[in-house]
Design a protein around this motif. Structure first.
Motif, PDB file in Angstrom:
ATOM      1  N   TYR A  92      -4.303  -4.674 -11.422  1.00  0.00           N
ATOM      2  CA  TYR A  92      -4.452  -4.076 -10.088  1.00  0.00           C
ATOM      3  C   TYR A  92      -5.714  -4.627  -9.422  1.00  0.00           C
ATOM      4  CZ  TYR A  92      -4.156  -0.697  -6.316  1.00  0.00           C
ATOM      5  OH  TYR A  92      -4.045  -0.116  -5.068  1.00  0.00           O
ATOM      6  N   ASP A  93      -6.875  -4.152  -9.853  1.00  0.00           N
ATOM      7  CA  ASP A  93      -8.138  -4.652  -9.282  1.00  0.00           C
ATOM      8  C   ASP A  93      -8.585  -5.950  -9.939  1.00  0.00           C
ATOM      9  OD1 ASP A  93      -8.673  -2.390  -7.489  1.00  0.00           O
ATOM     10  OD2 ASP A  93      -8.832  -1.268  -9.347  1.00  0.00           O
ATOM     11  N   ASP A  94      -8.319  -6.055 -11.250  1.00  0.00           N
ATOM     12  CA  ASP A  94      -8.738  -7.238 -12.008  1.00  0.00           C
ATOM     13  C   ASP A  94      -7.759  -7.456 -13.147  1.00  0.00           C
ATOM     14  OD1 ASP A  94      -9.500  -5.557 -14.261  1.00  0.00           O
ATOM     15  OD2 ASP A  94     -11.331  -5.071 -13.159  1.00  0.00           O
ATOM     16  N   ASN A 142       2.121   1.724  -3.540  1.00  0.00           N
ATOM     17  CA  ASN A 142       1.059   2.078  -4.484  1.00  0.00           C
ATOM     18  C   ASN A 142       0.541   3.492  -4.259  1.00  0.00           C
ATOM     19  OD1 ASN A 142      -0.389  -1.303  -4.625  1.00  0.00           O
ATOM     20  ND2 ASN A 142       1.450  -0.461  -5.545  1.00  0.00           N
ATOM     21  N   LYS A 201       0.821  -1.213   0.000  1.00  0.00           N
ATOM     22  CA  LYS A 201       0.000   0.000   0.000  1.00  0.00           C
ATOM     23  C   LYS A 201       0.851   1.257   0.000  1.00  0.00           C
ATOM     24  CE  LYS A 201      -4.002  -2.063   2.342  1.00  0.00           C
ATOM     25  NZ  LYS A 201      -4.871  -2.025   3.552  1.00  0.00           N
ATOM     26  N   THR A 261      -3.290 -10.634  -9.423  1.00  0.00           N
ATOM     27  CA  THR A 261      -3.450  -9.183  -9.403  1.00  0.00           C
ATOM     28  C   THR A 261      -2.971  -8.639  -8.061  1.00  0.00           C
ATOM     29  OG1 THR A 261      -5.671  -9.270  -8.464  1.00  0.00           O
ATOM     30  CG2 THR A 261      -5.494  -9.365 -10.876  1.00  0.00           C
ATOM     31  N   LYS A 262      -2.913  -7.312  -7.976  1.00  0.00           N
ATOM     32  CA  LYS A 262      -2.566  -6.687  -6.706  1.00  0.00           C
ATOM     33  C   LYS A 262      -3.609  -7.044  -5.649  1.00  0.00           C
ATOM     34  CE  LYS A 262      -2.762  -3.326  -3.468  1.00  0.00           C
ATOM     35  NZ  LYS A 262      -3.858  -3.150  -2.478  1.00  0.00           N
ATOM     36  N   THR A 263      -4.877  -6.988  -6.023  1.00  0.00           N
ATOM     37  CA  THR A 263      -5.952  -7.281  -5.080  1.00  0.00           C
ATOM     38  C   THR A 263      -5.866  -8.721  -4.567  1.00  0.00           C
ATOM     39  OG1 THR A 263      -7.392  -5.678  -6.167  1.00  0.00           O
ATOM     40  CG2 THR A 263      -8.449  -7.302  -4.754  1.00  0.00           C
ATOM     41  N   GLU A 264      -5.452  -9.638  -5.412  1.00  0.00           N
ATOM     42  CA  GLU A 264      -5.319 -11.041  -5.009  1.00  0.00           C
ATOM     43  C   GLU A 264      -4.105 -11.274  -4.111  1.00  0.00           C
ATOM     44  OE1 GLU A 264      -7.491 -12.786  -9.046  1.00  0.00           O
ATOM     45  OE2 GLU A 264      -5.297 -12.592  -8.935  1.00  0.00           O
ATOM     46  N   ARG A 318      -2.830   0.150 -13.882  1.00  0.00           N
ATOM     47  CA  ARG A 318      -4.097   0.787 -14.252  1.00  0.00           C
ATOM     48  C   ARG A 318      -3.941   1.674 -15.480  1.00  0.00           C
ATOM     49  NH1 ARG A 318      -6.183   2.924  -8.286  1.00  0.00           N
ATOM     50  NH2 ARG A 318      -7.407   1.082  -7.721  1.00  0.00           N
TER      51      ARG A 318
END
Length: 321
Positions: free
Chosen positions: A144-146, A104, A101, A171-174, A114
């Motif tokens: 990133y998100d998907d 990013n 975080k 991804t980043k979210t994963e 993105r």
């Protein structure tokens, strides 16, 4: 086929690179990232990140160490990449995958996925600054998100002139939650022609073989799996050659731990060294029940001499067993 040691901040420093490449099986290392903001960094920063620059950019075992940069300013990244290359870095790697975080929020790492157009600008600028004298590689996640921009991001990196692409199959979210989506790397390989290295969730020889099959990649990058099993790379190489392999013996692991602690203590001091040895034991506990028991004996210890004594007692016991 090549096996890369992944860059992991606070984990795969020059000491860990030295020990793991000596165990064998690793063909390429990448440093922990050097954060680039808006200034040209002094040379000492690059030497600190990669002391191997004083050894022709290689570990003592002769394994090349690429220098990784993280940032979002194309001009500043280019200037620093050129300086790192002039110091002898065998290759420059750009970080488009860090999920932290704090990174990013500063517009670095995975958040750049993105904006494929910015990836292009960064890679193009750095490639021009290197002037063909030093290879340029990049490491990305699937998004990133998907994963909707995965193909576009990979194509942007290729079109801008990168020589190789390493893909962490999440991804980043994963984050680091299993599974890794190795099949998505195969999809990317269908739209790019530059060499691609598969990365993510390789803990065993079986994972290695599945990753190669699902990603359609000959080359892989391994991170936490190699920290947990120091000779995993060698095991993978033997399997690929049709040879049998044996797990690394616990006495050999203990010898590595003792050397690691001594080197880390000399470089970082007491506080950081005690934290690092405990950190490595936690990773080793995934593969070795003995590591869990040893961790429990030193968990509360803060005195280096006490930890050293316990490590040597453990070594004496396993050698006399």
């Amino acid at each position: 086929m090549r096996i890369f040691l992944a860059p992991m901040d606070g984990l795969t420093d020059d000491i860990m690179r030295h020990l793991l490449t000596r165990v064998g099986g690793i063909d390429v290392c990448v440093t922990e990232f050097v954060r680039i903001t808006n200034t040209l960094l002094p040379k000492k920063v690059f030497y600190r990140a990669s002391p191997e620059l004083l050894n022709s950019g290689k570990t003592v075992s002769g394994v090349p160490v690429r220098l990784q940069l993280l940032g979002s300013d194309p001009v500043c990244l280019a200037e620093n990449a050129a300086l790192a290359a002039s110091l002898g870095a065998p290759a420059i790697d750009l970080n488009f995958g860090c999920p932290a975080k704090t990174v990013n929020r500063s517009n670095g790492g995975a958040v750049l996925l993105r904006e494929p157009e910015n990836l292009y600008k960064i890679v193009k600028s750095v490639k021009s600054a290197l002037n063909g004298s030093t290879p340029l590689t990049a490491k990305m996640r699937l998004g990133y998100d998907d994963k909707s921009l995965a193909l576009e991001c990979a194509s942007a990196i290729e079109d801008a002139g990168a020589d190789e692409l390493i893909i962490h199959a999440r991804t980043k979210t994963e984050g680091y939650r299993p599974p890794a989506y190795w099949d998505w790397i195969a999809k990317i390989r269908e739209v790019v022609s530059l060499p691609v290295v598969a990365n993510g969730e390789i803990w065993s020889v079986q994972d290695y073989l599945r990753c190669k099959e699902q990603s359609a990649c000959n080359d892989v990058m391994i991170g936490r799996g190699l920290i947990s099993n120091p000779n995993l790379a060698k095991q993978c190489k033997l399997v690929s050659d049709g040879e049998p392999f044996n797990p690394i013996a616990w006495p050999d692991v203990v010898a590595l731990l003792i050397e690691f602690f001594e080197l880390t203590l000399a470089k970082m001091g007491e506080k950081h060294a005690t934290g690092r040895i405990k950190q490595w034991l936690r990773y080793l506990s995934r593969e070795f029940t003995e590591a869990e028991a040893l961790f429990l004996t030193i968990r509360q210890d803060k005195t280096p001499q006490l930890i050293t004594d316990k490590l040597k007692v453990c070594q004496a016991k396993v050698l006399n067993a």
